[in-house]
Design a protein around this motif. Sequence first.
Motif, PDB file in Angstrom:
ATOM      1  N   GLU A  90      58.091-124.303  13.804  1.00 33.02           N
ATOM      2  CA  GLU A  90      57.703-122.940  14.154  1.00 33.02           C
ATOM      3  C   GLU A  90      56.615-122.577  13.158  1.00 33.02           C
ATOM      4  OE1 GLU A  90      61.072-120.345  14.613  1.00 33.02           O
ATOM      5  OE2 GLU A  90      61.535-121.439  16.455  1.00 33.02           O
ATOM      6  N   ILE A  92      54.296-119.927  11.600  1.00 32.13           N
ATOM      7  CA  ILE A  92      54.308-118.463  11.478  1.00 32.13           C
ATOM      8  C   ILE A  92      53.132-117.986  10.634  1.00 32.13           C
ATOM      9  CG2 ILE A  92      55.626-116.495  10.565  1.00 32.13           C
ATOM     10  CD1 ILE A  92      58.164-118.073  11.421  1.00 32.13           C
ATOM     11  N   ALA A  98      57.065-108.183   6.790  1.00 31.77           N
ATOM     12  CA  ALA A  98      58.159-107.731   7.672  1.00 31.77           C
ATOM     13  C   ALA A  98      59.190-108.854   7.721  1.00 31.77           C
ATOM     14  CB  ALA A  98      57.642-107.436   9.084  1.00 31.77           C
ATOM     15  N   GLY A  99      60.329-108.564   8.331  1.00 29.03           N
ATOM     16  CA  GLY A  99      61.322-109.591   8.652  1.00 29.03           C
ATOM     17  C   GLY A  99      61.722-110.449   7.472  1.00 29.03           C
ATOM     18  N   SER A 100      61.772-111.757   7.710  1.00 29.89           N
ATOM     19  CA  SER A 100      62.289-112.669   6.689  1.00 29.89           C
ATOM     20  C   SER A 100      61.370-112.722   5.461  1.00 29.89           C
ATOM     21  CB  SER A 100      62.494-114.063   7.277  1.00 29.89           C
ATOM     22  OG  SER A 100      61.270-114.628   7.646  1.00 29.89           O
ATOM     23  N   PHE A 101      60.086-112.432   5.636  1.00 31.03           N
ATOM     24  CA  PHE A 101      59.154-112.435   4.484  1.00 31.03           C
ATOM     25  C   PHE A 101      59.520-111.302   3.522  1.00 31.03           C
ATOM     26  CE2 PHE A 101      55.311-111.336   2.195  1.00 31.03           C
ATOM     27  CZ  PHE A 101      54.683-112.546   1.945  1.00 31.03           C
ATOM     28  N   LYS A 177      54.725-116.131  15.787  1.00 27.16           N
ATOM     29  CA  LYS A 177      55.169-117.520  15.714  1.00 27.16           C
ATOM     30  C   LYS A 177      54.483-118.321  16.810  1.00 27.16           C
ATOM     31  CE  LYS A 177      58.476-118.887  18.072  1.00 27.16           C
ATOM     32  NZ  LYS A 177      58.713-119.662  19.313  1.00 27.16           N
ATOM     33  N   ARG A 200      55.179-109.591  16.152  1.00 26.93           N
ATOM     34  CA  ARG A 200      55.462-108.194  15.809  1.00 26.93           C
ATOM     35  C   ARG A 200      54.193-107.396  16.085  1.00 26.93           C
ATOM     36  NH1 ARG A 200      58.956-110.416  11.568  1.00 26.93           N
ATOM     37  NH2 ARG A 200      61.064-109.708  12.063  1.00 26.93           N
TER      38      ARG A 200
HETATM   39  N1  UDP Z   1      59.796-115.534  15.403  1.00 25.76           N
HETATM   40  C1  UDP Z   1      60.033-116.115  16.636  1.00 25.76           C
HETATM   41  N2  UDP Z   1      61.084-116.982  16.772  1.00 25.76           N
HETATM   42  C2  UDP Z   1      61.912-117.297  15.749  1.00 25.76           C
HETATM   43  C3  UDP Z   1      61.661-116.709  14.486  1.00 25.76           C
HETATM   44  C4  UDP Z   1      60.602-115.832  14.348  1.00 25.76           C
HETATM   45  O1  UDP Z   1      59.298-115.884  17.590  1.00 25.76           O
HETATM   46  O2  UDP Z   1      62.853-118.094  15.935  1.00 25.76           O
HETATM   47  C5  UDP Z   1      58.660-114.609  15.240  1.00 25.76           C
HETATM   48  C6  UDP Z   1      59.126-113.178  15.020  1.00 25.76           C
HETATM   49  O3  UDP Z   1      59.197-112.476  16.230  1.00 25.76           O
HETATM   50  C7  UDP Z   1      58.057-112.627  14.123  1.00 25.76           C
HETATM   51  C8  UDP Z   1      57.549-113.848  13.332  1.00 25.76           C
HETATM   52  O4  UDP Z   1      57.954-114.973  14.077  1.00 25.76           O
HETATM   53  O5  UDP Z   1      56.976-112.119  14.892  1.00 25.76           O
HETATM   54  C9  UDP Z   1      58.090-113.903  11.924  1.00 25.76           C
HETATM   55  O6  UDP Z   1      59.488-113.833  11.965  1.00 25.76           O
HETATM   56  P1  UDP Z   1      60.360-113.837  10.622  1.00 25.76           P
HETATM   57  O7  UDP Z   1      60.174-115.128   9.904  1.00 25.76           O
HETATM   58  O8  UDP Z   1      60.070-112.596   9.858  1.00 25.76           O
HETATM   59  O9  UDP Z   1      61.847-113.904  11.138  1.00 25.76           O
HETATM   60  P2  UDP Z   1      62.834-112.802  11.695  1.00 25.76           P
HETATM   61  O10 UDP Z   1      62.737-111.632  10.795  1.00 25.76           O
HETATM   62  O11 UDP Z   1      62.378-112.546  13.095  1.00 25.76           O
HETATM   63  O12 UDP Z   1      64.153-113.508  11.618  1.00 25.76           O
END
Ligand code: UDP
Length: 238
Positions: A90, A92, A98-101, A177, A200
Motif C-alpha cells: 500500500e 501512501i 491525519a490518521g495513523s501518521f 493510498k 482523505r
Molecule cells: N488507506 C486505505 N486503505 C488502507 C489504509 C489506508 O485506502 O488499508 C488510505 C486512507 O483512506 C488514507 C490514507 O490511506 O487516505 C492514509 O491512511 P492512514 O495510514 O492514516 O491509515 P488509517 O488512519 O486510515 O488507518
Amino acid sequence: MEKRELLYEGKAKRVYRTDDPESLIVSYKDDATAFNGLKKGRIAGKGAVNNQMSNRLMRYLEENGVPTHFIAELNERETLVKRVSVIPLEVIVRNIAAGSFSKRYGVEEGVVLDCPTFEFSYKNDALGDPLLNTSHALALNLAAPEELTVIRTLALRVNELLRTFWAGCGITLVDFKLEFGRLRNGSIVLADEISPDTCRLWDSGTQEKLDKDRFRQDLGRVEEAYAEVMRRMTEHDA
Ligand code: UDP
C-alpha cells in the motif's frame, strides 16, 4: 467483453474473469469496512461513486503520463481493467497529518507537512498491513529496486496531479493510498481505485471531511459526503 466467473471477492469489490485472459471486470460494492475489517457497514451508492470517480481520475492521470490499468467503464458500477499481478504494497502519500501518521508521530490532525511524505505498508490483512521501508520490501522480495523507484516517482507525480485536480473542486487532498501492479510484460501500472475510500478529502473552505473518515469515525452524513464529492467532480467537468 463477456463477463465470466468470479475470480476474487474483496472488501469493496468483486473481480471477474472475461473472455480475454488479459482483461478483468471490476464490480464495486456498497460494502464498507474499516479498522482492518473490524467495523462493517454499507454506504448506499458508494460503489457507483467510487467506480465513476476512480475512472475519471485514472483517465486524467493517463492523459498526464501516468500508466494505469483502466480500459473502459462498462456501467455505473463496473469497469474493464487490464489484468495485473498486484504488488503487495500500500503506497501512501501525505500532504497533511491525519490518521495513523498523527497517531504514530504525535502530530495533530490538520498540520500541513513541510513536504509530501511517501510510505509503504505491507498489504497483508493477517498482519494488519504493517508499515514497511524500502529495505524490508527488498528483503521480502515484494518488488525489485527499479520497481520501487518507479513506484515512488509515479506516486509523487500522482500526488501533484490529484492535488491540482481536487483544488479545482474546492477540495484539499490530505492523503491517499495507491496500489500498483505489473502487466504481463513487466511494466508497472497504477491499479486498484482512487476514491473517498482511499483518499482523505477535505472541503478547502470549511475543512469538512468528505471521505471514509465519516464512516470510520461515525460522523454521520456519509452517503451525502460521497455524493457531494461526486457532484463537485461532475461540476468541475461541466
Ligand atoms: N488507506 C486505505 N486503505 C488502507 C489504509 C489506508 O485506502 O488499508 C488510505 C486512507 O483512506 C488514507 C490514507 O490511506 O487516505 C492514509 O491512511 P492512514 O495510514 O492514516 O491509515 P488509517 O488512519 O486510515 O488507518
